[in-house]
Design a protein around this motif. Structure first.
Motif, PDB file in Angstrom:
ATOM      1  N   MET A   1      29.818  35.325  34.263  1.00 54.50           N
ATOM      2  CA  MET A   1      29.670  36.603  34.954  1.00 54.50           C
ATOM      3  C   MET A   1      30.797  36.769  35.972  1.00 54.50           C
ATOM      4  N   TYR A   2      31.422  37.916  35.927  1.00 55.13           N
ATOM      5  CA  TYR A   2      32.496  38.198  36.885  1.00 55.13           C
ATOM      6  C   TYR A   2      31.943  38.902  38.118  1.00 55.13           C
ATOM      7  N   SER A   3      32.621  38.678  39.248  1.00 52.11           N
ATOM      8  CA  SER A   3      32.241  39.305  40.508  1.00 52.11           C
ATOM      9  C   SER A   3      33.185  40.457  40.811  1.00 52.11           C
ATOM     10  N   SER A   4      32.631  41.633  40.972  1.00 51.02           N
ATOM     11  CA  SER A   4      33.469  42.799  41.297  1.00 51.02           C
ATOM     12  C   SER A   4      34.173  42.595  42.631  1.00 51.02           C
ATOM     13  N   ALA A   5      33.431  42.124  43.625  1.00 50.95           N
ATOM     14  CA  ALA A   5      34.016  41.960  44.955  1.00 50.95           C
ATOM     15  C   ALA A   5      35.151  40.941  44.940  1.00 50.95           C
ATOM     16  N   SER A   6      34.922  39.803  44.315  1.00 49.00           N
ATOM     17  CA  SER A   6      35.952  38.758  44.296  1.00 49.00           C
ATOM     18  C   SER A   6      37.165  39.172  43.495  1.00 49.00           C
ATOM     19  N   THR A   7      36.932  39.833  42.358  1.00 50.24           N
ATOM     20  CA  THR A   7      38.053  40.270  41.514  1.00 50.24           C
ATOM     21  C   THR A   7      38.898  41.302  42.242  1.00 50.24           C
ATOM     22  N   ILE A   8      38.242  42.269  42.870  1.00 50.58           N
ATOM     23  CA  ILE A   8      38.984  43.288  43.616  1.00 50.58           C
ATOM     24  C   ILE A   8      39.743  42.647  44.777  1.00 50.58           C
ATOM     25  N   TRP A   9      39.123  41.683  45.440  1.00 53.36           N
ATOM     26  CA  TRP A   9      39.759  41.001  46.556  1.00 53.36           C
ATOM     27  C   TRP A   9      41.031  40.272  46.112  1.00 53.36           C
ATOM     28  N   VAL A  10      40.959  39.585  44.989  1.00 52.94           N
ATOM     29  CA  VAL A  10      42.126  38.868  44.465  1.00 52.94           C
ATOM     30  C   VAL A  10      43.218  39.848  44.041  1.00 52.94           C
ATOM     31  N   LEU A  11      42.842  40.934  43.403  1.00 50.86           N
ATOM     32  CA  LEU A  11      43.836  41.926  42.980  1.00 50.86           C
ATOM     33  C   LEU A  11      44.456  42.642  44.174  1.00 50.86           C
ATOM     34  N   LEU A  12      43.660  42.885  45.212  1.00 49.68           N
ATOM     35  CA  LEU A  12      44.219  43.458  46.440  1.00 49.68           C
ATOM     36  C   LEU A  12      45.251  42.510  47.037  1.00 49.68           C
ATOM     37  N   GLY A  13      44.917  41.218  47.056  1.00 47.57           N
ATOM     38  CA  GLY A  13      45.879  40.233  47.550  1.00 47.57           C
ATOM     39  C   GLY A  13      47.150  40.215  46.725  1.00 47.57           C
ATOM     40  N   ALA A  14      47.015  40.310  45.403  1.00 49.89           N
ATOM     41  CA  ALA A  14      48.189  40.334  44.529  1.00 49.89           C
ATOM     42  C   ALA A  14      49.074  41.532  44.843  1.00 49.89           C
ATOM     43  N   ALA A  15      48.450  42.692  45.088  1.00 46.70           N
ATOM     44  CA  ALA A  15      49.220  43.898  45.399  1.00 46.70           C
ATOM     45  C   ALA A  15      49.951  43.766  46.727  1.00 46.70           C
ATOM     46  N   LEU A  16      49.287  43.195  47.733  1.00 45.15           N
ATOM     47  CA  LEU A  16      49.920  43.034  49.040  1.00 45.15           C
ATOM     48  C   LEU A  16      51.055  42.018  48.985  1.00 45.15           C
ATOM     49  N   VAL A  17      50.837  40.915  48.299  1.00 51.00           N
ATOM     50  CA  VAL A  17      51.900  39.914  48.175  1.00 51.00           C
ATOM     51  C   VAL A  17      53.062  40.468  47.356  1.00 51.00           C
ATOM     52  N   PHE A  18      52.755  41.255  46.346  1.00 54.17           N
ATOM     53  CA  PHE A  18      53.815  41.946  45.592  1.00 54.17           C
ATOM     54  C   PHE A  18      54.668  42.795  46.525  1.00 54.17           C
ATOM     55  N   PHE A  19      54.019  43.526  47.438  1.00 64.39           N
ATOM     56  CA  PHE A  19      54.749  44.430  48.328  1.00 64.39           C
ATOM     57  C   PHE A  19      55.598  43.664  49.350  1.00 64.39           C
ATOM     58  N   MET A  20      55.360  42.369  49.493  1.00 55.86           N
ATOM     59  CA  MET A  20      56.219  41.572  50.370  1.00 55.86           C
ATOM     60  C   MET A  20      57.662  41.580  49.885  1.00 55.86           C
TER      61      MET A  20
END
Length: 565
Positions: A1-20
């Motif tokens: 089972m996947y977690s919506s909150a955790s998945t979104i949190w990880v993808l948000l982190g990926a987007a922010l680190v990308f913008f670095m």
């Protein structure tokens, strides 16, 4: 089972680190010269563009495989089952993109240290290799279940795994590459080569600071449960506090050391605080993060000076000091300030020893592999551009880009020049213009001509202009200039290096007078400009033999009159 909150949190982190990448790009561009801005942008773009597919091809498997504690294994395109190492509730693809942008960050750190003299093609080769092998191997030791992880080495978000890896590679690359032309005098004393846009550099720091909340905060790779939520708030707070304290520390330290607070060094200081707290942002208290920020703030100034002035390694943006030195220091300080097991909390030296072993082993790995890579490139395809290319700038020689700031570049295009004249002056069409030069007329009986040049502070322009208008001066040529007098200006510092000659921004007014007495102009200028302090300006007087108006051929006083309506 996947977690919506955790998945979104990880993808948000990926987007922010990308913008670095954007933050690094404009920071590095701002701290280097305008003639290399396009090249800087391209290198940062390629770090991500090359790194993403290469990390997918080999890097992820090497980093998270289970072959051994030293090497994860070869798994082309990450096809194996990684469910054992995936964060709870997070899909493989989300975790893969999150790790990919971290890899790209390690690669892009090297760009600034090697700026302004590296072949673009050679840099692309290096960027590929660090993403394919160098970063993944040490990353496996730390985050992939390797031997350092088994020892209890703690590097939560990458002070060592990401930043120190990039900083050590930057040091090796800059050393192999050699300094920029003109960086060191014959006596070995470093000379300041000023960055062209500190405003841009500051914006880059703010972007990086903002994105660091994703870099550190989202490294929880989970957002379910009270424990995760508590960790998020704590990590955000420690991250921010370390950066803020480091920035203030560098401001005060450089104020004392250089007599004025150094702008570019303070920007580096803020980043040093961010780098230093990254390893232990989840493990230290807010007070501990403040101490880490303070220590990194002092160390980054001293390390930038040492690298530049003692080691004679030309690092235009301070990448080695910020990421290499403070990455290592921040990781070691976890062994002192960690609430659970740190030396300051009675945990003994074991934790600290493991941190030191981890830092030292990664330094050795990255230094050896980077030296092999850079020396290999140097002796094959070549690492450095020619002297001519470096002097002209990498934008035009490597990318056929005349200027990254085209509106500020002079143009020799007849088409552009003509278009500009038509739009501004409503010029007569060429076919309707007279083919003969008008007969010259002379009006030399109006008196002698005198050219007066006034150079003063820009802030005095409006006052001076008003004073000259009051005495009847109607024609002025005004330019913004840089210069210094016989006193060579005042002593300034740039990144801890004394600037031999401080070019001051000035305004230069030029006028030719005939009927108005020269003494009247001088008196009006002196009255408008005088404060009794250094910098009031200077007035130069020249005799003028004649004045000729090109359009009509008139000479003398008539040529000074503007009858164009």
């Amino acid at each position: 089972m996947y977690s919506s909150a955790s998945t979104i949190w990880v993808l948000l982190g990926a987007a922010l680190v990308f913008f670095m990448q954007a933050g690094f790009a404009i920071l590095e561009s701002g701290l280097t010269r305008a003639k290399n801005s396009g090249n800087i942008i391209m290198k940062n773009l390629m770090d991500l563009s090359i790194g993403a597919p290469i990390y997918w091809l080999t890097g992820f498997g090497i980093m998270f495989g289970s072959a051994s504690g030293f090497f994860g294994g070869i798994d082309l395109f990450a096809q194996n089952d990684y469910s054992a190492i995936l964060p709870a509730g997070v899909p493989m693809e989300a975790f893969l993109i999150f790790q990919t942008v971290f890899c790209a960050t390690a690669a892009t750190i090297v760009s600034g240290a090697m700026a302004e003299r590296t072949k673009f093609s050679s840099y692309c080769i290096y960027s590929l290799l660090i993403s394919a092998v160098v970063y993944p191997v040490s990353g496996h030791w730390i985050w992939g279940g390797g031997w350092l992880a088994e020892m209890g080495f703690h590097d939560f978000a990458g002070s060592t795994a990401v930043h120190m890896v990039g900083g050590v590679a930057a040091l090796v690359g800059a050393k192999v590459l050699g300094p920029r032309i003109g960086k060191y005098g014959k006596d070995g004393k470093p000379k300041a080569i000023l960055g062209h846009n500190l405003t841009m550099a500051a914006l880059g720091v703010f972007i990086l600071w903002f994105c660091w909340f994703g870099f550190n905060g989202c490294s929880t790779v989970g957002a379910d449960g009270d424990e995760a939520l508590l960790a998020m708030g704590s990590i955000f707070m420690t991250t921010n506090m370390s950066a803020a304290i480091a920035g203030v520390t560098v401001m005060i330290f450089t104020w004392i050391r250089y007599k004025k607070p150094d702008v570019s060094m303070t920007l580096n200081g803020t980043l040093a605080g961010l780098v230093g707290i990254t390893a232990g942002c989840d493990a230290v208290s807010i007070g501990g993060s403040a101490l880490i920020g303070f220590i990194c703030g002092i160390v980054v100034v001293l390390s930038v000076e040492f690298i530049d002035q003692v080691l004679k390694v030309d690092d235009p943006v301070g990448a080695v000091g910020v990421h290499g030195v403070c990455g290592a220091l921040g990781t070691i300080l976890v062994g002192i300030f960690a609430i659970d097991g740190g030396l300051a909390y009675g945990g003994g030296f074991e934790y600290l020893k493991v941190q030191v072993i981890g830092v030292a082993s990664v330094i050795v790995w990255v230094a050896i592999t980077s030296a092999i890579i850079f020396l290999g490139i140097k002796h094959t395809v070549g690492l450095r551009v020619s002297e001519e290319e470096e002097i002209l700038g990498l934008d035009i020689k490597e990318h056929n880009l005349v200027s990254s700031y085209a509106d500020f570049a002079p143009t020799t295009s007849l088409e552009n020049a003509t278009t500009g004249l038509v739009s501004m002056n409503e010029a007569i069409p060429v076919e309707n213009m007279s083919k003969e030069v008008p007969e010259a007329t002379s009006d030399n009986g109006e008196g002698d001509f005198t050219k007066i040049v006034i150079i003063t502070n820009q802030s005095k322009f409006d006052i001076l202009k008003a004073a000259l208008t009051d005495i009847g001066i109607t024609g002025l040529t005004v330019t913004q200039v840089l210069g210094f007098g016989m006193q060579k200006g005042s002593t300034n510092y740039y990144r801890g290096i004394e600037v031999d000659v401080a070019l001051r921004p000035k305004v230069k007014l030029e006028m030719v007078v005939c009927k108005i007495p020269v003494e009247t102009v001088i008196a009006a200028a002196k009255k408008a400009l005088y404060t009794g302090k250094v910098g009031d300006g200077k007035i130069f007087i020249y005799n003028v033999a004649n004045v000729i108006k090109v359009r009509t051929g008139e000479e003398g006083y008539s040529a000074l009159q503007d009858d164009d309506k």
